[in-house]
Design a protein around this motif. Structure first.
Motif, PDB file in Angstrom:
ATOM      1  N   GLU A  37      71.869  -6.660 -24.869  1.00  0.00           N
ATOM      2  CA  GLU A  37      71.992  -6.318 -23.510  1.00  0.00           C
ATOM      3  C   GLU A  37      71.423  -7.098 -22.485  1.00  0.00           C
ATOM      4  O   GLU A  37      71.621  -7.421 -21.630  1.00  0.00           O
ATOM      5  CB  GLU A  37      71.166  -4.828 -23.631  1.00  0.00           C
ATOM      6  N   LEU A  38      70.057  -7.848 -23.089  1.00  0.00           N
ATOM      7  CA  LEU A  38      69.534  -8.688 -22.259  1.00  0.00           C
ATOM      8  C   LEU A  38      70.265  -9.951 -21.852  1.00  0.00           C
ATOM      9  O   LEU A  38      70.259 -10.555 -20.844  1.00  0.00           O
ATOM     10  CB  LEU A  38      68.177  -9.246 -22.979  1.00  0.00           C
ATOM     11  N   ASP A  39      70.870 -10.177 -23.025  1.00  0.00           N
ATOM     12  CA  ASP A  39      71.863 -11.651 -22.812  1.00  0.00           C
ATOM     13  C   ASP A  39      73.008 -11.372 -21.773  1.00  0.00           C
ATOM     14  O   ASP A  39      73.138 -12.290 -21.079  1.00  0.00           O
ATOM     15  CB  ASP A  39      72.314 -11.724 -24.165  1.00  0.00           C
ATOM     16  N   ALA A  95      71.187 -23.489 -16.576  1.00  0.00           N
ATOM     17  CA  ALA A  95      70.133 -23.328 -18.040  1.00  0.00           C
ATOM     18  C   ALA A  95      70.140 -22.213 -18.396  1.00  0.00           C
ATOM     19  O   ALA A  95      70.268 -21.755 -19.580  1.00  0.00           O
ATOM     20  CB  ALA A  95      68.970 -23.878 -17.540  1.00  0.00           C
ATOM     21  N   LEU A  96      70.045 -20.970 -17.454  1.00  0.00           N
ATOM     22  CA  LEU A  96      69.926 -19.743 -17.943  1.00  0.00           C
ATOM     23  C   LEU A  96      71.191 -19.216 -18.531  1.00  0.00           C
ATOM     24  O   LEU A  96      71.467 -18.455 -19.645  1.00  0.00           O
ATOM     25  CB  LEU A  96      69.737 -18.720 -16.645  1.00  0.00           C
ATOM     26  N   ALA A 100      71.594 -17.803 -22.523  1.00  0.00           N
ATOM     27  CA  ALA A 100      72.630 -16.418 -22.599  1.00  0.00           C
ATOM     28  C   ALA A 100      73.574 -16.948 -23.712  1.00  0.00           C
ATOM     29  O   ALA A 100      74.022 -15.978 -24.430  1.00  0.00           O
ATOM     30  CB  ALA A 100      72.989 -15.752 -21.464  1.00  0.00           C
ATOM     31  N   ARG A 101      74.495 -18.067 -23.353  1.00  0.00           N
ATOM     32  CA  ARG A 101      75.763 -18.223 -24.381  1.00  0.00           C
ATOM     33  C   ARG A 101      75.535 -18.487 -25.703  1.00  0.00           C
ATOM     34  O   ARG A 101      76.178 -18.566 -26.480  1.00  0.00           O
ATOM     35  CB  ARG A 101      76.342 -19.456 -23.536  1.00  0.00           C
ATOM     36  N   GLN A 105      78.233 -16.608 -27.061  1.00  0.00           N
ATOM     37  CA  GLN A 105      79.384 -17.826 -27.313  1.00  0.00           C
ATOM     38  C   GLN A 105      79.542 -18.519 -28.230  1.00  0.00           C
ATOM     39  O   GLN A 105      79.923 -19.661 -28.524  1.00  0.00           O
ATOM     40  CB  GLN A 105      79.866 -18.455 -25.746  1.00  0.00           C
ATOM     41  N   GLY A 106      78.551 -18.103 -29.374  1.00  0.00           N
ATOM     42  CA  GLY A 106      78.241 -18.822 -30.640  1.00  0.00           C
ATOM     43  C   GLY A 106      79.597 -18.786 -31.387  1.00  0.00           C
ATOM     44  O   GLY A 106      80.235 -17.989 -31.314  1.00  0.00           O
ATOM     45  N   GLY A 107      79.908 -20.052 -32.019  1.00  0.00           N
ATOM     46  CA  GLY A 107      80.962 -20.444 -32.642  1.00  0.00           C
ATOM     47  C   GLY A 107      80.996 -19.948 -34.076  1.00  0.00           C
ATOM     48  O   GLY A 107      79.643 -19.544 -34.670  1.00  0.00           O
ATOM     49  N   PRO A 108      81.887 -20.049 -35.107  1.00  0.00           N
ATOM     50  CA  PRO A 108      81.670 -19.488 -36.504  1.00  0.00           C
ATOM     51  C   PRO A 108      80.731 -20.699 -37.070  1.00  0.00           C
ATOM     52  O   PRO A 108      80.603 -21.764 -36.834  1.00  0.00           O
ATOM     53  CB  PRO A 108      83.144 -19.458 -36.855  1.00  0.00           C
TER      54      PRO A 108
END
Ligand SMILES: Nc1ncnc2c1ncn2[C@@H]1O[C@H](COP(=O)(O)OP(=O)(O)O)[C@@H](O)[C@H]1O
Ligand SMILES: [Mg+2]
Length: 268
Positions: A37-39, A95-96, A100-101, A105-108
């Motif tokens: 939620e914060l992200d 930067a923020l 958050a990404r 938006q992290g990949g496999p």
């Protein structure tokens, strides 16, 4: 009789253990939800801040282009100051967003050869390395399950810091080493002979926008280590800093080598 009692005790203990386990997972899930939620909040807030900042910048450009010659020295100074502040604000927003990404938006995860990642990072930093007359010593690094697009900035931020916080009197020597440790994990260390820092602040500098070395002398906004910490956490790992003021800094990242039992976290 005693045996039966013993069995009952074991059953009761097992039941309690299962309950504790369940409660722990529910807490963990709760925490995970809150972090997500914060992200999301950071992502939306920073995304929405970008547009007004861009519009103010466009107005400043017009002000300079259309009315520049009518501004006196003080007016020009105000415009220059506003431009600088706005540029810094845009950097902070960016930067923020990057922070958050890391989760959103992290990949496999895939088997990633950290030797190759470190070579790429050194190539990316080559002009800074040359300029600092630094020596980078890369030890043998393992192949681990991870997101290559995140392991790259992780190492890049750490080696970048080691280059940045160098002593003026000494060419930087930066050692990247690793060793396997228990629990099928590995430890990656980035050690430098730079200005070091007070280890009392080792936890603090992992937080967003926290710095120990002031603006002006060293550029930066204090988001590098926060992003490293988040990347390490997403990989089920940890990061710790150790330093001696005036003598150097060692950053230790512990990462699991396999995620067979723990798949890559998806959407935050
Ligand atoms: N290798 C290092 N040597 C000395 N201090 C360091 C090192 N790496 C990090 N630090 C300290 O931790 C702070 C936070 O680092 P970081 O998040 O990368 O921010 P930034 O590089 O923008 O200052 C730095 O401002 C510095 O005070
Ligand atoms: Mg940094």
């Amino acid at each position: 009789m005693e045996l039966a009692q013993g069995n009952d005790d074991v059953r009761e203990l097992r039941r309690q253990l299962e309950e504790t386990n369940k409660a722990m997972w529910s807490l963990y899930k709760d925490l995970d939800d809150r972090n997500a939620e914060l992200d999301r909040f950071a992502l939306i807030a920073s995304h929405d801040l970008k547009e007004p900042a861009r519009r103010v910048m466009a107005r400043l450009d017009r002000l300079e282009a259309e009315c520049g010659d009518r501004l006196d020295a003080a007016g020009k100074d105000h415009v220059a100051d506003m431009r600088q502040t706005l540029e810094r604000m845009t950097t902070l927003i960016e930067a923020l967003l990057n922070f958050a990404r890391v989760t959103s938006q992290g990949g496999p995860f895939a088997p990633t050869d950290l030797n190759a990642v470190a070579d790429e990072v050194v190539a990316d930093l080559s002009s800074r390395i040359r300029e600092a007359e630094a020596r980078i010593e890369l030890g043998e690094l393992p192949t681990i399950d991870g997101d290559p697009l995140q392991l790259h900035p992780l190492l890049q931020n750490l080696i970048g810091n080691a280059l940045k916080f160098r002593k003026e009197s000494l060419p930087p020597v930066i050692r990247v080493t690793s060793r396997l440790i228990a629990d099928d994990s590995c430890e990656i260390r980035v050690a430098d002979n730079g200005i070091g820092f007070d280890p009392r602040y080792a936890q603090q500098v992992l937080q967003p926008f926290r710095r120990r070395h002031g603006r002006g002398r060293y550029d930066g906004i204090g988001m590098g280590l926060a992003i490293c910490d988040k990347i390490a956490t997403r990989h089920g790992g940890t990061i710790t800093l150790d330093g001696v003021l005036g003598e150097g800094t060692t950053v230790t990242v512990v990462l699991p080598r396999n995620h067979a039992v723990r798949p890559a976290p998806t959407e935050a």
